[in-house]
Design a protein around this motif. Structure first.
Motif: not given
Length: 225
Positions: A185-191, A197-201
């Motif tokens: 999740i930290k990696l995705l937040k950094d991106l 743009t990030l959409v997470i299920i």
């Protein structure tokens, strides 16, 4: 700022007209702006994965529209939809979906090669991405030689290969322990902080609360935002 994803009356019905007809997604209207971090949360069977597949042009709606960067995806041919997915969207799934016979770097190269990038350029870029996510030293390992967290990092690296505007992630921590999931999740937040743009299920409320916007689904409908 214009929305990179927008839906109007989005509906998906399975087995339409039959006795076991299922309204998986019902009349959903939403807008995701460039640089947003959006979580979609809800119980099992609420329509989360169906919605993500519709947003990612992996499936066509029964009715309604999905606009990707202002383009009406419903009006596109299958080939044009494939181009939209290839050029604008990166996908991350719970089960990683890596090719077991390929090494990490070969898995990351695959979208580039399918796009027509030469082998040498694809290898250079794939290695650059693996360095960014901290897996350069595992580049020549196959998925079976990697931990779950490492496999998910490779999957994220693969999703970045074609420089997508959007990453759609379906339960990206679902097969991981708590510590490893937090790292992903930290990696995705950094991106996301870098403009993706990030959409997470997710079904994990603690993850959902990290998002800029939380969309709650129940029985295929948005019940809170």
């Amino acid at each position: 700022m214009d929305s990179v994803i927008k839906t109007e009356g989005l509906t998906k019905i399975y087995n339409q007209g039959e006795e076991n007809e299922v309204d998986a997604v019902k009349d959903i209207n939403l807008a995701v702006k460039k640089g947003d971090f959006v979580s979609i949360i809800g119980p099992s069977g609420s329509g989360k994965s169906t919605l993500l597949h519709l947003l990612g042009c992996l499936d066509r709606p029964t009715s309604g529209k999905v606009f990707i960067d202002g383009i009406d995806s419903y009006a596109l041919s299958d080939n044009d939809l494939a181009r939209i997915r290839r050029e604008k969207i990166g996908f991350v799934f719970q089960k990683f979906n890596l090719i077991p016979l390929l090494t990490a770097v070969e898995n990351v190269e695959m979208p580039l090669i399918l796009k027509g990038v030469g082998k040498e350029k694809a290898r250079i870029k794939a290695m650059e991405i693996l360095k960014v996510i901290g897996l350069a030293d595992r580049a020549n390992h196959k998925p079976g030689q990697l931990s779950g967290g490492q496999q998910q990092r490779v999957a994220i690296a693969r999703s970045l290969a074609n420089d997508p505007q959007i990453i759609l992630a379906d339960e990206p921590t679902g097969n991981l322990d708590t510590k490893t999931g937090a790292e992903i999740i930290k990696l995705l937040k950094d991106l996301n902080k870098k403009g993706i743009t990030l959409v997470i299920i997710t079904h994990d409320i603690s993850i959902s609360r990290l998002a800029h916007k939380q969309i709650n689904l129940k029985d295929g409908k948005v019940v809170g935002e």
